[in-house]
Design an enzyme around this catalytic site. Structure first.
Site, PDB file in Angstrom:
ATOM      1  CB  SER A  54      -0.971   0.027   1.175  1.00  0.00           C
ATOM      2  OG  SER A  54      -0.292   0.244   2.389  1.00  0.00           O
ATOM      3  CE  LYS A  98      -3.061   2.061   4.752  1.00  0.00           C
ATOM      4  NZ  LYS A  98      -2.786   1.162   3.647  1.00  0.00           N
TER       5      LYS A  98
END
Length: 197
Positions: A54, A98
């Site tokens: 990710s 993230k």
């Protein structure tokens, strides 16, 4: 017992006493070191191992990062920070890594792979400059467009750098600042990947 025997006994007592003192000193040193390590690990610094794609190519599977756990106790998150956050799904809990792309009070949307942010108090949105993205990784879909989302107070909107392969605020919604473990600030392993974030 003559004088030389007395000296020998005294010397042996001194040796036993100094050996016991050295042992106690070592116990104290080890106890202090363990306490400091526990406090640093518990409140200041942690390390995490990246799993998944990710955050490609900023971070790849197997990268180990140090996370400053004290960071957001001292100041608010900033746009562009790489953060570790808690995610709770039913009975399972895991940490995600993230990037912060929108802050409290802002509105964020994405159209044709362009992220637009309207800052708090502003009337017009602007295209977010994201130099950290690898254009070779970003596909034409970018994971799909999304309509404007308002970020509530004490929350941030996070996305993975690999937009088409990330579970982030587009699925999870804005993330409460209390769910942020801290700010990842350096890749320390493998040595070939060492860099500041």
């Amino acid at each position: 017992m003559n004088a030389s025997e007395t000296e020998l006994v005294d010397r042996r007592d001194d040796e036993i006493g100094s050996g016991a003192r050295a042992f106690v000193d070592w116990i104290v040193v080890v106890a202090v070191a363990l306490t400091v390590a526990f406090l640093v690990r518990g409140f200041l610094l942690a390390h995490f191992v990246v799993e998944g794609s990710s955050m490609d190519t900023t971070l790849t599977t197997g990268d180990r990062v140090f996370v400053n756990k004290l960071s957001y106790r001292l100041h608010d998150p900033n746009r562009g920070d790489v953060v570790v956050l808690h995610q709770i799904n039913g009975a399972t809990e895991r940490d995600l890594i993230k990037r912060v792309v929108a802050l409290p009070g802002e509105t964020i949307e994405m159209t044709n792979c362009e992220v637009r942010v309207t800052e708090a108090g502003a009337t017009e949105s602007r295209v977010l400059s994201e130099p950290y993205l690898d254009r070779d990784v970003i596909s034409a879909t970018c994971g799909g467009d999304f309509d404007a989302v308002s970020v509530p107070a004490d929350h941030v909107f996070v996305m993975g750098d690999n937009r088409s392969g990330s579970q982030d605020s587009r699925n999870l919604g804005p993330i409460a600042e209390s769910d942020l473990v801290g700010r990842a600030f350096v890749v320390f392993w493998p040595r070939s990947d060492w860099r500041w974030l």
